[in-house]
Every structure is written in structure tokens, then in C-alpha cells.
Write a protein that holds these residues in place. Structure first.
Motif, PDB file in Angstrom:
ATOM      1  N   ASP A   1       0.831  -1.205   0.000  1.00 35.40           N
ATOM      2  CA  ASP A   1       0.000   0.000   0.000  1.00 35.40           C
ATOM      3  C   ASP A   1       0.866   1.257   0.000  1.00 35.40           C
ATOM      4  O   ASP A   1       0.564   2.231  -0.684  1.00 35.40           O
ATOM      5  CB  ASP A   1      -0.935   0.005   1.208  1.00 35.40           C
ATOM      6  CG  ASP A   1      -1.912  -1.156   1.170  1.00 35.40           C
ATOM      7  OD1 ASP A   1      -2.296  -1.588   0.061  1.00 35.40           O
ATOM      8  OD2 ASP A   1      -2.278  -1.641   2.249  1.00 35.40           O
ATOM      9  N   TYR A   2       1.952   1.215   0.779  1.00 32.39           N
ATOM     10  CA  TYR A   2       2.877   2.347   0.776  1.00 32.39           C
ATOM     11  C   TYR A   2       3.493   2.526  -0.607  1.00 32.39           C
ATOM     12  O   TYR A   2       3.552   3.642  -1.119  1.00 32.39           O
ATOM     13  CB  TYR A   2       3.994   2.176   1.824  1.00 32.39           C
ATOM     14  CG  TYR A   2       5.151   3.090   1.540  1.00 32.39           C
ATOM     15  CD1 TYR A   2       5.013   4.465   1.674  1.00 32.39           C
ATOM     16  CD2 TYR A   2       6.357   2.599   1.060  1.00 32.39           C
ATOM     17  CE1 TYR A   2       6.059   5.318   1.364  1.00 32.39           C
ATOM     18  CE2 TYR A   2       7.407   3.448   0.753  1.00 32.39           C
ATOM     19  CZ  TYR A   2       7.250   4.813   0.902  1.00 32.39           C
ATOM     20  OH  TYR A   2       8.279   5.654   0.579  1.00 32.39           O
ATOM     21  N   ARG A   3       3.945   1.455  -1.251  1.00 30.48           N
ATOM     22  CA  ARG A   3       4.564   1.551  -2.579  1.00 30.48           C
ATOM     23  C   ARG A   3       3.588   2.149  -3.596  1.00 30.48           C
ATOM     24  O   ARG A   3       3.952   2.990  -4.419  1.00 30.48           O
ATOM     25  CB  ARG A   3       5.065   0.191  -3.046  1.00 30.48           C
ATOM     26  CG  ARG A   3       6.297  -0.271  -2.305  1.00 30.48           C
ATOM     27  CD  ARG A   3       6.957  -1.481  -2.936  1.00 30.48           C
ATOM     28  NE  ARG A   3       6.043  -2.517  -3.363  1.00 30.48           N
ATOM     29  CZ  ARG A   3       5.717  -3.589  -2.648  1.00 30.48           C
ATOM     30  NH1 ARG A   3       6.235  -3.771  -1.460  1.00 30.48           N
ATOM     31  NH2 ARG A   3       4.889  -4.481  -3.118  1.00 30.48           N
ATOM     32  N   ARG A   4       2.328   1.713  -3.542  1.00 24.43           N
ATOM     33  CA  ARG A   4       1.311   2.240  -4.460  1.00 24.43           C
ATOM     34  C   ARG A   4       1.118   3.746  -4.200  1.00 24.43           C
ATOM     35  O   ARG A   4       1.046   4.542  -5.132  1.00 24.43           O
ATOM     36  CB  ARG A   4      -0.003   1.492  -4.294  1.00 24.43           C
ATOM     37  CG  ARG A   4      -1.091   1.985  -5.236  1.00 24.43           C
ATOM     38  CD  ARG A   4      -2.361   1.188  -5.128  1.00 24.43           C
ATOM     39  NE  ARG A   4      -2.865   1.237  -3.762  1.00 24.43           N
ATOM     40  CZ  ARG A   4      -3.318   0.180  -3.099  1.00 24.43           C
ATOM     41  NH1 ARG A   4      -3.346  -1.009  -3.664  1.00 24.43           N
ATOM     42  NH2 ARG A   4      -3.766   0.309  -1.872  1.00 24.43           N
ATOM     43  N   HIS A   5       1.042   4.135  -2.935  1.00 28.30           N
ATOM     44  CA  HIS A   5       0.900   5.547  -2.578  1.00 28.30           C
ATOM     45  C   HIS A   5       2.077   6.359  -3.110  1.00 28.30           C
ATOM     46  O   HIS A   5       1.893   7.409  -3.718  1.00 28.30           O
ATOM     47  CB  HIS A   5       0.810   5.690  -1.046  1.00 28.30           C
ATOM     48  CG  HIS A   5       1.092   7.071  -0.547  1.00 28.30           C
ATOM     49  ND1 HIS A   5       0.166   8.093  -0.644  1.00 28.30           N
ATOM     50  CD2 HIS A   5       2.195   7.597   0.054  1.00 28.30           C
ATOM     51  CE1 HIS A   5       0.700   9.197  -0.124  1.00 28.30           C
ATOM     52  NE2 HIS A   5       1.929   8.918   0.306  1.00 28.30           N
TER      53      HIS A   5
ATOM     54  N   SER B   1       1.934   6.792  -6.821  1.00 27.37           N
ATOM     55  CA  SER B   1       0.809   7.641  -7.211  1.00 27.37           C
ATOM     56  C   SER B   1       1.025   9.109  -6.884  1.00 27.37           C
ATOM     57  O   SER B   1       0.665   9.979  -7.670  1.00 27.37           O
ATOM     58  CB  SER B   1      -0.470   7.194  -6.501  1.00 27.37           C
ATOM     59  OG  SER B   1      -0.820   5.907  -6.884  1.00 27.37           O
ATOM     60  N   LYS B   2       1.598   9.388  -5.721  1.00 25.66           N
ATOM     61  CA  LYS B   2       1.640  10.764  -5.224  1.00 25.66           C
ATOM     62  C   LYS B   2       3.001  11.444  -5.266  1.00 25.66           C
ATOM     63  O   LYS B   2       3.060  12.666  -5.325  1.00 25.66           O
ATOM     64  CB  LYS B   2       1.132  10.803  -3.775  1.00 25.66           C
ATOM     65  CG  LYS B   2      -0.233  10.198  -3.577  1.00 25.66           C
ATOM     66  CD  LYS B   2      -1.276  10.935  -4.393  1.00 25.66           C
ATOM     67  CE  LYS B   2      -2.639  10.293  -4.183  1.00 25.66           C
ATOM     68  NZ  LYS B   2      -3.617  10.731  -5.152  1.00 25.66           N
TER      69      LYS B   2
ATOM     70  N   THR C   1      -7.387   8.873 -18.439  1.00 28.06           N
ATOM     71  CA  THR C   1      -6.079   8.584 -17.860  1.00 28.06           C
ATOM     72  C   THR C   1      -6.291   7.925 -16.509  1.00 28.06           C
ATOM     73  O   THR C   1      -7.339   8.089 -15.875  1.00 28.06           O
ATOM     74  CB  THR C   1      -5.233   9.863 -17.686  1.00 28.06           C
ATOM     75  OG1 THR C   1      -5.925  10.769 -16.834  1.00 28.06           O
ATOM     76  CG2 THR C   1      -4.935  10.510 -19.023  1.00 28.06           C
ATOM     77  N   PHE C   2      -5.279   7.178 -16.080  1.00 25.21           N
ATOM     78  CA  PHE C   2      -5.386   6.400 -14.851  1.00 25.21           C
ATOM     79  C   PHE C   2      -4.152   6.594 -13.993  1.00 25.21           C
ATOM     80  O   PHE C   2      -3.047   6.795 -14.495  1.00 25.21           O
ATOM     81  CB  PHE C   2      -5.590   4.920 -15.191  1.00 25.21           C
ATOM     82  CG  PHE C   2      -6.850   4.689 -15.982  1.00 25.21           C
ATOM     83  CD1 PHE C   2      -8.053   4.478 -15.345  1.00 25.21           C
ATOM     84  CD2 PHE C   2      -6.821   4.712 -17.361  1.00 25.21           C
ATOM     85  CE1 PHE C   2      -9.223   4.305 -16.070  1.00 25.21           C
ATOM     86  CE2 PHE C   2      -7.973   4.528 -18.100  1.00 25.21           C
ATOM     87  CZ  PHE C   2      -9.182   4.320 -17.448  1.00 25.21           C
ATOM     88  N   ASP C   3      -4.355   6.506 -12.716  1.00 24.03           N
ATOM     89  CA  ASP C   3      -3.323   6.697 -11.697  1.00 24.03           C
ATOM     90  C   ASP C   3      -2.106   5.825 -11.988  1.00 24.03           C
ATOM     91  O   ASP C   3      -2.231   4.617 -12.206  1.00 24.03           O
ATOM     92  CB  ASP C   3      -3.939   6.308 -10.354  1.00 24.03           C
ATOM     93  CG  ASP C   3      -3.092   6.661  -9.176  1.00 24.03           C
ATOM     94  OD1 ASP C   3      -1.855   6.581  -9.287  1.00 24.03           O
ATOM     95  OD2 ASP C   3      -3.661   7.003  -8.137  1.00 24.03           O
ATOM     96  N   PRO C   4      -0.880   6.408 -11.992  1.00 22.65           N
ATOM     97  CA  PRO C   4       0.316   5.615 -12.278  1.00 22.65           C
ATOM     98  C   PRO C   4       0.610   4.560 -11.215  1.00 22.65           C
ATOM     99  O   PRO C   4       1.310   3.595 -11.479  1.00 22.65           O
ATOM    100  CB  PRO C   4       1.441   6.649 -12.342  1.00 22.65           C
ATOM    101  CG  PRO C   4       0.936   7.811 -11.583  1.00 22.65           C
ATOM    102  CD  PRO C   4      -0.556   7.813 -11.760  1.00 22.65           C
ATOM    103  N   GLY C   5       0.043   4.702 -10.043  1.00 25.53           N
ATOM    104  CA  GLY C   5       0.237   3.714  -8.982  1.00 25.53           C
ATOM    105  C   GLY C   5      -0.717   2.544  -9.082  1.00 25.53           C
ATOM    106  O   GLY C   5      -0.625   1.594  -8.322  1.00 25.53           O
ATOM    107  N   ARG C   6      -1.642   2.615 -10.025  1.00 27.40           N
ATOM    108  CA  ARG C   6      -2.663   1.573 -10.173  1.00 27.40           C
ATOM    109  C   ARG C   6      -2.816   1.161 -11.642  1.00 27.40           C
ATOM    110  O   ARG C   6      -3.834   1.417 -12.268  1.00 27.40           O
ATOM    111  CB  ARG C   6      -3.995   2.072  -9.633  1.00 27.40           C
ATOM    112  CG  ARG C   6      -3.919   2.466  -8.170  1.00 27.40           C
ATOM    113  CD  ARG C   6      -5.170   3.175  -7.722  1.00 27.40           C
ATOM    114  NE  ARG C   6      -5.003   3.710  -6.404  1.00 27.40           N
ATOM    115  CZ  ARG C   6      -5.566   3.188  -5.315  1.00 27.40           C
ATOM    116  NH1 ARG C   6      -6.329   2.143  -5.407  1.00 27.40           N
ATOM    117  NH2 ARG C   6      -5.361   3.734  -4.140  1.00 27.40           N
TER     118      ARG C   6
END
Length: 66
Positions: free
Chosen positions: A29-33, A36-37, A52-57
Motif C-alpha cells: 500500500d505504501y509503494r502504491r501511494h 501515485s503521489k 487517464t489512470f493513476d500511475p500507482g494503479r
């Protein structure tokens, strides 16, 4: 892309980026955050429309294309 290691605080992981107060139970979850941010990655773009879609997902683009 190198991800900065999270800071362990008890049983949670704290985002080490100054000004960010997010904490996480799981490293995934931290890596995805972080992706993304904080990683300044461009969003994933659908080749068929303007979305477009979130780069973390990245799975969001796959689900959209189905």
C-alpha cells in the motif's frame, strides 16, 4: 524507479516524504501511494479514449480496456 523506504512506526509504515502524513499497514500500500503521489510518474493513458489512470494503479487501465 527507486522508492524511498517507509519509516516503521510501531506496526505501521509512515511515508517519509516531508509534508506527507500518510501511514500504511502493508508495504504494498505504501509503494502504491508513493508511485501515485510522489514519484512524478505520468498517468497511464487509454489508447482508445481520452481517459487517464493513476500511475500507482496500472490495473485500472487493464480493467477499463476489458
Amino acid at each position: 524507479m527507486a522508492i524511498i523506504s517507509a519509516i516503521r512506526e510501531g506496526n505501521r509504515l509512515k511515508c517519509p516524504v516531508p509534508g506527507c502524513s500518510r501511514t500504511f499497514e502493508a508495504n504494498k500500500d505504501y509503494r502504491r501511494h508513493y508511485r501515485s503521489k510522489h514519484a512524478n510518474l505520468p498517468p497511464h493513458k487509454c489508447p482508445h479514449c481520452e481517459r487517464t489512470f493513476d500511475p500507482g494503479r496500472p490495473y485500472q487501465l487493464s480493467e477499463h480496456s476489458e
